[in-house]
Design an enzyme around this catalytic site. Structure first.
Site, mmCIF file in Angstrom:
data_model
loop_
_atom_site.group_PDB
_atom_site.id
_atom_site.type_symbol
_atom_site.label_atom_id
_atom_site.label_comp_id
_atom_site.label_asym_id
_atom_site.label_seq_id
_atom_site.Cartn_x
_atom_site.Cartn_y
_atom_site.Cartn_z
ATOM 1 N N CYS A 6 -4.538 -4.092 2.217
ATOM 2 C CA CYS A 6 -5.095 -5.454 2.207
ATOM 3 C C CYS A 6 -3.914 -6.412 2.060
ATOM 4 C CB CYS A 6 -6.093 -5.627 1.067
ATOM 5 S SG CYS A 6 -7.437 -4.414 1.091
ATOM 6 N N ALA A 22 -2.690 -9.487 3.540
ATOM 7 C CA ALA A 22 -2.498 -10.939 3.661
ATOM 8 C C ALA A 22 -2.227 -11.576 2.295
ATOM 9 C CB ALA A 22 -3.736 -11.566 4.298
ATOM 10 N N PRO A 23 -1.364 -12.602 2.266
ATOM 11 C CA PRO A 23 -0.674 -13.252 3.398
ATOM 12 C C PRO A 23 0.664 -12.630 3.765
ATOM 13 C CG PRO A 23 -0.283 -14.513 1.413
ATOM 14 C CD PRO A 23 -1.165 -13.352 1.003
ATOM 15 N N GLY A 27 3.193 -11.383 1.444
ATOM 16 C CA GLY A 27 4.288 -11.422 0.484
ATOM 17 C C GLY A 27 4.780 -10.036 0.119
ATOM 18 N N LYS A 28 3.854 -9.165 -0.249
ATOM 19 C CA LYS A 28 4.231 -7.794 -0.604
ATOM 20 C C LYS A 28 4.666 -7.019 0.633
ATOM 21 C CE LYS A 28 1.003 -7.678 -4.519
ATOM 22 N NZ LYS A 28 0.284 -8.946 -4.209
ATOM 23 N N ASP A 76 -5.433 -6.465 7.523
ATOM 24 C CA ASP A 76 -6.375 -7.382 6.890
ATOM 25 C C ASP A 76 -7.494 -7.624 7.887
ATOM 26 O OD1 ASP A 76 -6.200 -9.326 4.253
ATOM 27 O OD2 ASP A 76 -7.502 -10.128 5.810
ATOM 28 N N ASP A 126 -10.544 -3.635 9.189
ATOM 29 C CA ASP A 126 -11.205 -3.406 7.909
ATOM 30 C C ASP A 126 -10.656 -2.130 7.278
ATOM 31 O OD1 ASP A 126 -12.891 -2.869 5.784
ATOM 32 O OD2 ASP A 126 -14.738 -3.312 6.882
ATOM 33 N N CYS A 154 -5.235 -8.679 -9.213
ATOM 34 C CA CYS A 154 -4.788 -9.869 -9.948
ATOM 35 C C CYS A 154 -5.896 -10.338 -10.882
ATOM 36 C CB CYS A 154 -4.370 -10.980 -8.987
ATOM 37 S SG CYS A 154 -5.652 -11.490 -7.825
#
Length: 421
Positions: free
Chosen positions: A262, A264-265, A267-268, A286, A313, A393
């Site tokens: 998963c 987006a956006p 960064g990881k 994503d 998905d 998070c």
């Protein structure tokens, strides 16, 4: 930490969290008083921004020390443009940023070698409030607390006779009850600091619809937090510290095949690619097309070529049979990846700052089944001996500790490993 009110929840959510963080096992381990103290401390910290602004260096293009030199050059140019309003200096070991008499170091993290830390100053008490007020939405308010100016779409209300150039006090409508275009607001609002209006009230709420661009230039924010918008964008990436840690825990190696379920956006995703020296393959997925576009944009901006992003998905990313086509994207056969990052969709209660959480209990508890579907697919896609990192998070046990316990019981092939960072 009493400057802002503790985060507020809907009653049913507050009751749910109260039971979670006052459970019998925790009380037995810590004692009633310590368990309660930790819970109240958590609620008090969530409305505040993190203590540091974290900037990740794109080590694929430059070293951290080299970026200090580039950043110093940018800062010197910015100082000249600001005509001395913001002063910057350079020392042997770190940059110094002086903001209206406050000297703030730009630091390297002692353990994580690819980030720079800028201490956030605040909350600053004693800022004089002005009679002219501007009310912004909660999300805009959170951005202001992280160092942003106020842009027109975030403005909900202004005083009746607001003119361009006026000194204004900016407040956040944390409960979302202020009506757009209102001339005054008597509801619950939180003071964010003072600024100068770039536009008049009539321009902000004109008949042609909301404008874009800056509405209020913040000059006395409650929290001093530097903005890195468009500052060396190919070399520096604003990213919260926990997000940076996740990629280091996965510890991808050059030449490996990595899956970011998963993503987006991105960064990881881009961090993983940088840690691999852009050698190998990072598959990013994503299910929302616009978010996949953002992943590709970030990869291009950071000049990382090993990333391949797909709109797909994650719950359907497993294929039992080999396909006849030669397509490199999902779905994938079992045991296709050396390492997998599952940064799962979650209730997001750990995002900071957050003063009011509006979700219902049904919404808060709706993510566990989805997380388990994604987890099941990820386990089957992982090679024997591979590494799977699960992260969220949020703060709920049902999305974190309970999920880990479920996974270890459901998949005997998994072994829980200590997190070194």
């Amino acid at each position: 930490m009493a400057f802002f009110p503790k985060i507020s929840f809907q009653c049913e959510v507050e009751e749910y969290l109260s039971k979670v963080f006052r459970n019998s096992e925790l009380i037995t381990a810590l004692g009633t008083q310590e368990a309660e103290s930790r819970y109240q401390s958590l609620l008090s910290h969530l409305p505040h921004p993190p203590a540091f602004t974290t900037v990740r260096v794109n080590t694929h293009l430059a070293s951290v020390k080299h970026m200090k030199n580039l950043l110093f050059e940018e800062i010197q140019q910015f100082k000249r443009l600001q005509k001395g309003d913001i002063c910057f200096g350079k020392s042997t070991n770190s940059f110094k940023m002086q903001f209206k008499g406050l000297c703030v170091p730009v630091l390297e993290h002692p353990e994580i070698q690819d980030i720079l830390l800028i201490p956030v100053i605040g909350p600053r008490r004693g800022i004089k409030k002005h009679a002219s007020e501007v009310i912004v939405g909660a999300h805009c308010g959170y951005a202001v607390l992280r160092g942003a100016h106020v842009y027109v779409p975030g403005i909900i209300s202004t005083s009746k006779f607001l003119k361009a150039g006026d000194l204004v006090s900016v407040y956040s409508d944390i409960e979302g009850k202020c009506k757009r275009g209102a001339k005054e607001f008597g509801g619950i609002k939180v003071f964010l600091g003072n600024g100068i209006s770039e536009l008049s009230r009539s321009e902000i709420f004109g008949s042609n619809g909301p404008l874009n661009g800056m509405g209020i230039r913040m000059i006395e924010p409650v929290y001093l937090s530097p903005s890195f918008d468009n500052v060396l964008p190919s070399h520096l990436f604003l990213q919260n510290l926990p997000s940076v840690v996740v990629s280091h825990v996965l510890n991808p190696q050059p030449g490996e095949r990595i899956l970011d379920v998963c993503a987006a956006p991105g960064g990881k995703t881009t961090h993983l690619a940088a840690l691999m020296n852009d050698q190998g393959e990072v598959i990013a997925m994503d299910k929302i097309a616009n978010k996949v576009k953002k992943i590709k944009q970030n990869a291009e901006l950071l000049q990382l070529n090993c990333i391949k992003a797909f709109c797909y998905d994650g719950t359907k990313a497993l294929s039992i049979e080999k396909r006849e086509d030669e397509q490199e994207g999902p779905p994938f056969l079992p045991e296709s990846f050396d390492r997998i990052l599952l940064d799962a969709p979650c209730s997001g209660m750990g995002q900071r700052p957050n003063m009011a959480y509006s979700w219902t209990l049904k919404e808060v508890t709706s993510y566990q089944p989805l997380q388990r579907k994604l987890f099941t697919v990820a386990v089957k896609l992982l090679k024997p001996g591979g590494v799977l990192v699960y992260s969220t998070c949020t703060i709920t046990l049902s999305e974190n500790e309970e999920q880990v316990a479920w996974a270890l019981e459901t998949f005997p092939c998994l072994q829980l490993q200590p997190q070194e960072r």
